[in-house]
Design a protein around this motif. Structure first.
Motif, PDB file in Angstrom:
ATOM      1  N   PHE A  65     -87.610-106.753  48.913  1.00 43.13           N
ATOM      2  CA  PHE A  65     -86.503-106.793  49.875  1.00 43.13           C
ATOM      3  C   PHE A  65     -86.227-105.386  50.413  1.00 43.13           C
ATOM      4  CE2 PHE A  65     -81.975-106.878  50.994  1.00 43.13           C
ATOM      5  CZ  PHE A  65     -81.862-108.087  51.657  1.00 43.13           C
ATOM      6  N   PRO A  67     -83.800-102.728  51.845  1.00 40.99           N
ATOM      7  CA  PRO A  67     -82.333-102.550  51.831  1.00 40.99           C
ATOM      8  C   PRO A  67     -81.764-102.619  53.245  1.00 40.99           C
ATOM      9  CG  PRO A  67     -83.419-100.827  50.556  1.00 40.99           C
ATOM     10  CD  PRO A  67     -84.508-101.613  51.222  1.00 40.99           C
ATOM     11  N   ASP A  90     -76.862-102.144  38.288  1.00 36.96           N
ATOM     12  CA  ASP A  90     -77.297-102.733  39.557  1.00 36.96           C
ATOM     13  C   ASP A  90     -78.154-103.953  39.212  1.00 36.96           C
ATOM     14  OD1 ASP A  90     -78.296-103.343  42.052  1.00 36.96           O
ATOM     15  OD2 ASP A  90     -79.210-101.384  42.423  1.00 36.96           O
ATOM     16  N   CYS A  92     -80.039-107.530  40.113  1.00 40.75           N
ATOM     17  CA  CYS A  92     -80.794-107.957  41.308  1.00 40.75           C
ATOM     18  C   CYS A  92     -81.080-106.729  42.164  1.00 40.75           C
ATOM     19  CB  CYS A  92     -80.023-109.003  42.114  1.00 40.75           C
ATOM     20  SG  CYS A  92     -79.716-110.520  41.215  1.00 40.75           S
ATOM     21  N   VAL A  98     -79.241 -99.565  45.809  1.00 47.49           N
ATOM     22  CA  VAL A  98     -77.772 -99.602  45.682  1.00 47.49           C
ATOM     23  C   VAL A  98     -77.317 -98.704  44.531  1.00 47.49           C
ATOM     24  CG1 VAL A  98     -75.773-101.084  45.216  1.00 47.49           C
ATOM     25  CG2 VAL A  98     -77.607-101.891  46.721  1.00 47.49           C
ATOM     26  N   ASP A 115     -84.155-106.554  37.652  1.00 49.91           N
ATOM     27  CA  ASP A 115     -84.612-107.519  38.658  1.00 49.91           C
ATOM     28  C   ASP A 115     -85.627-108.444  38.005  1.00 49.91           C
ATOM     29  OD1 ASP A 115     -84.431-107.461  42.009  1.00 49.91           O
ATOM     30  OD2 ASP A 115     -86.128-108.590  41.180  1.00 49.91           O
ATOM     31  N   VAL A 116     -85.728-109.655  38.551  1.00 55.85           N
ATOM     32  CA  VAL A 116     -86.661-110.636  37.997  1.00 55.85           C
ATOM     33  C   VAL A 116     -88.086-110.418  38.515  1.00 55.85           C
ATOM     34  CG1 VAL A 116     -86.429-112.442  39.770  1.00 55.85           C
ATOM     35  CG2 VAL A 116     -86.743-113.097  37.380  1.00 55.85           C
ATOM     36  N   ALA A 120     -90.557-105.478  42.293  1.00 55.78           N
ATOM     37  CA  ALA A 120     -89.285-104.791  42.556  1.00 55.78           C
ATOM     38  C   ALA A 120     -88.952-103.843  41.400  1.00 55.78           C
ATOM     39  CB  ALA A 120     -88.160-105.812  42.749  1.00 55.78           C
ATOM     40  N   ASP A 136     -84.693-112.329  33.997  1.00 56.33           N
ATOM     41  CA  ASP A 136     -83.693-113.161  34.674  1.00 56.33           C
ATOM     42  C   ASP A 136     -82.269-112.650  34.388  1.00 56.33           C
ATOM     43  OD1 ASP A 136     -82.498-115.321  36.002  1.00 56.33           O
ATOM     44  OD2 ASP A 136     -82.479-116.524  34.173  1.00 56.33           O
ATOM     45  N   LEU A 137     -81.612-112.147  35.387  1.00 51.15           N
ATOM     46  CA  LEU A 137     -80.228-111.653  35.304  1.00 51.15           C
ATOM     47  C   LEU A 137     -79.952-110.944  33.981  1.00 51.15           C
ATOM     48  CD1 LEU A 137     -78.188-114.483  37.111  1.00 51.15           C
ATOM     49  CD2 LEU A 137     -79.217-112.413  38.068  1.00 51.15           C
ATOM     50  N   ALA A 156     -77.185-110.098  45.141  1.00 54.27           N
ATOM     51  CA  ALA A 156     -78.060-111.199  44.731  1.00 54.27           C
ATOM     52  C   ALA A 156     -78.435-112.002  45.980  1.00 54.27           C
ATOM     53  CB  ALA A 156     -77.307-112.077  43.739  1.00 54.27           C
ATOM     54  N   PRO A 157     -79.519-112.794  45.919  1.00 53.35           N
ATOM     55  CA  PRO A 157     -79.847-113.620  47.084  1.00 53.35           C
ATOM     56  C   PRO A 157     -78.689-114.551  47.414  1.00 53.35           C
ATOM     57  CG  PRO A 157     -81.180-114.219  45.161  1.00 53.35           C
ATOM     58  CD  PRO A 157     -80.440-112.985  44.809  1.00 53.35           C
ATOM     59  N   ALA A 178     -87.623-115.455  46.368  1.00 53.21           N
ATOM     60  CA  ALA A 178     -86.597-115.260  45.330  1.00 53.21           C
ATOM     61  C   ALA A 178     -85.595-114.170  45.709  1.00 53.21           C
ATOM     62  CB  ALA A 178     -87.260-114.905  44.004  1.00 53.21           C
ATOM     63  N   ALA A 179     -85.960-113.325  46.685  1.00 53.47           N
ATOM     64  CA  ALA A 179     -85.034-112.267  47.118  1.00 53.47           C
ATOM     65  C   ALA A 179     -84.022-112.792  48.128  1.00 53.47           C
ATOM     66  CB  ALA A 179     -85.807-111.101  47.730  1.00 53.47           C
ATOM     67  N   ARG A 192     -73.945-117.450  38.749  1.00 53.51           N
ATOM     68  CA  ARG A 192     -74.441-117.060  37.415  1.00 53.51           C
ATOM     69  C   ARG A 192     -74.077-115.606  37.119  1.00 53.51           C
ATOM     70  NH1 ARG A 192     -80.325-117.601  37.462  1.00 53.51           N
ATOM     71  NH2 ARG A 192     -80.138-117.092  35.266  1.00 53.51           N
TER      72      ARG A 192
HETATM   73  C1  LIG Z   1     -81.157-109.738  48.407  1.00 54.18           C
HETATM   74  S1  LIG Z   1     -82.286-108.902  47.373  1.00 54.18           S
HETATM   75  C2  LIG Z   1     -81.332-107.414  47.099  1.00 54.18           C
HETATM   76  C3  LIG Z   1     -82.096-106.257  46.546  1.00 54.18           C
HETATM   77  C4  LIG Z   1     -81.275-104.971  46.433  1.00 54.18           C
HETATM   78  N1  LIG Z   1     -80.123-105.158  45.592  1.00 54.18           N
HETATM   79  C5  LIG Z   1     -80.829-104.483  47.798  1.00 54.18           C
HETATM   80  O1  LIG Z   1     -79.668-104.661  48.156  1.00 54.18           O
HETATM   81  O2  LIG Z   1     -81.673-103.939  48.518  1.00 54.18           O
HETATM   82  C6  LIG Z   1     -82.063-109.828  45.890  1.00 54.18           C
HETATM   83  C7  LIG Z   1     -82.877-109.356  44.685  1.00 54.18           C
HETATM   84  O3  LIG Z   1     -82.518-110.224  43.597  1.00 54.18           O
HETATM   85  C8  LIG Z   1     -83.647-110.461  42.794  1.00 54.18           C
HETATM   86  N2  LIG Z   1     -83.398-111.695  42.021  1.00 54.18           N
HETATM   87  C9  LIG Z   1     -83.374-112.970  42.467  1.00 54.18           C
HETATM   88  N3  LIG Z   1     -83.098-113.814  41.459  1.00 54.18           N
HETATM   89  C10 LIG Z   1     -82.944-113.059  40.348  1.00 54.18           C
HETATM   90  C11 LIG Z   1     -82.666-113.350  38.981  1.00 54.18           C
HETATM   91  N4  LIG Z   1     -82.485-114.619  38.566  1.00 54.18           N
HETATM   92  N5  LIG Z   1     -82.590-112.332  38.092  1.00 54.18           N
HETATM   93  C12 LIG Z   1     -82.776-111.039  38.519  1.00 54.18           C
HETATM   94  N6  LIG Z   1     -83.055-110.700  39.796  1.00 54.18           N
HETATM   95  C13 LIG Z   1     -83.131-111.690  40.703  1.00 54.18           C
HETATM   96  C14 LIG Z   1     -84.786-110.547  43.787  1.00 54.18           C
HETATM   97  O4  LIG Z   1     -86.022-110.323  43.162  1.00 54.18           O
HETATM   98  C15 LIG Z   1     -84.387-109.464  44.812  1.00 54.18           C
HETATM   99  O5  LIG Z   1     -84.978-108.236  44.489  1.00 54.18           O
END
Ligand SMILES: C[S@@+](CC[C@H](N)C(=O)[O-])C[C@H]1O[C@@H](n2cnc3c(N)ncnc32)[C@H](O)[C@@H]1O
Length: 250
Positions: A65, A67, A90, A92, A98, A115-116, A120, A136-137, A156-157, A178-179, A192
């Protein structure tokens, strides 16, 4: 500057063709290959391998993703709540932009990121996002962090699954699903994050989640259900919305 490169970029619909051509030339390496990737719709930042955010430069690998400028609001609000020495998480983290930008604004914070997506996680490590964990989270985090986080930031997404197809191709074809995908109403991951936050926050600590104006009431509701006192912060100029929730001190 090569007029041919500018012409190819312009024909592909790049609005800032001259600026992009200059950056691609500066990048070095195989210019034709870089232009091919950009013309095929890959985000400029992924082609260059870096993105500018909050005045800093962050490595961005393909699929990760990029920024967004609106996320500066999340940084601004988090930086206003953190102090030197604060524990900042920070979640996700993507590139880690960030958390790194918060640390740069505040001074010496104890920074953690997770991050998952392993790609990333690798980017965030290259970008110096503190201690970076994959998974995962909250499952990614070391138990020692439980109850110690002063400021937890999460972009988060939050795109509803049905709206992914309406996103610009740069995002939907070149950033990991997933992003972007936040489930039916876009709030699956945010819920979550909110539900788990009280276990990781220090009493009086803050959870800040980027969201959209339309989704903000549901983000507030998720935080309220988790026992946080939440408020919405919006910035028209940045087109950004953040919900900030505080864990009671006792
Ligand atoms: C919208 S992007 C934001 C990335 C970063 N925070 C930014 O603002 O540039 C969301 C991020 O959440 C991560 N993500 C999605 N589901 C996740 C989970 N269950 N656990 C951890 N990270 C997760 C994705 O891999 C992605 O990198």
């Amino acid at each position: 500057m090569s007029a041919a490169v500018v012409a190819r970029l312009r024909a592909a619909g790049c609005v800032f063709a001259e600026d992009e051509a200059a950056l691609l030339l500066e990048a070095g390496g195989d210019l034709d290959a870089l232009v091919d990737r950009r013309v095929a719709g890959e985000p400029l930042e992924q082609v260059l391998g870096w993105a500018e955010f909050c005045g800093l430069r962050f490595a961005v690998a393909p699929g990760v993703f990029v920024p967004r400028q609106r996320t500066r609001l999340l940084v601004r609000e988090a930086a206003a709540l953190a102090r030197p020495g604060s524990v900042v998480l920070d979640l996700c983290c993507g590139t880690g932009a960030v958390g790194v930008a918060v640390a740069a604004a505040v001074g010496a914070v104890e920074l953690h990121a997770a991050d998952v997506d392993p790609v990333a996680v690798d980017c965030a490590r290259r970008n110096g996002a503190g201690s970076v964990y994959g998974g995962d989270l909250y499952e990614a985090l070391p138990a020692a962090l439980r109850g110690r986080v002063d400021v937890l930031v999460a972009n988060a997404p939050y795109v509803p699954t049905g709206a992914i197809a309406l996103m610009p191709p740069e995002a939907r074809d070149h950033e990991a699903l997933a992003a972007l995908d936040g489930g039916d109403d876009g709030l699956d991951v945010q819920r979550r994050v909110a539900e788990g936050a009280p276990d990781w926050l220090f009493p009086g600590g803050w959870l800040l989640i980027e969201t959209s104006g339309a989704q903000a009431p549901a983000t507030v509701a998720a935080m309220t259900r988790a026992g946080l006192t939440a408020r919405v912060v919006a910035d028209e100029e940045l087109a950004g919305t953040v919900v900030a929730g505080q864990l009671p001190t006792a």
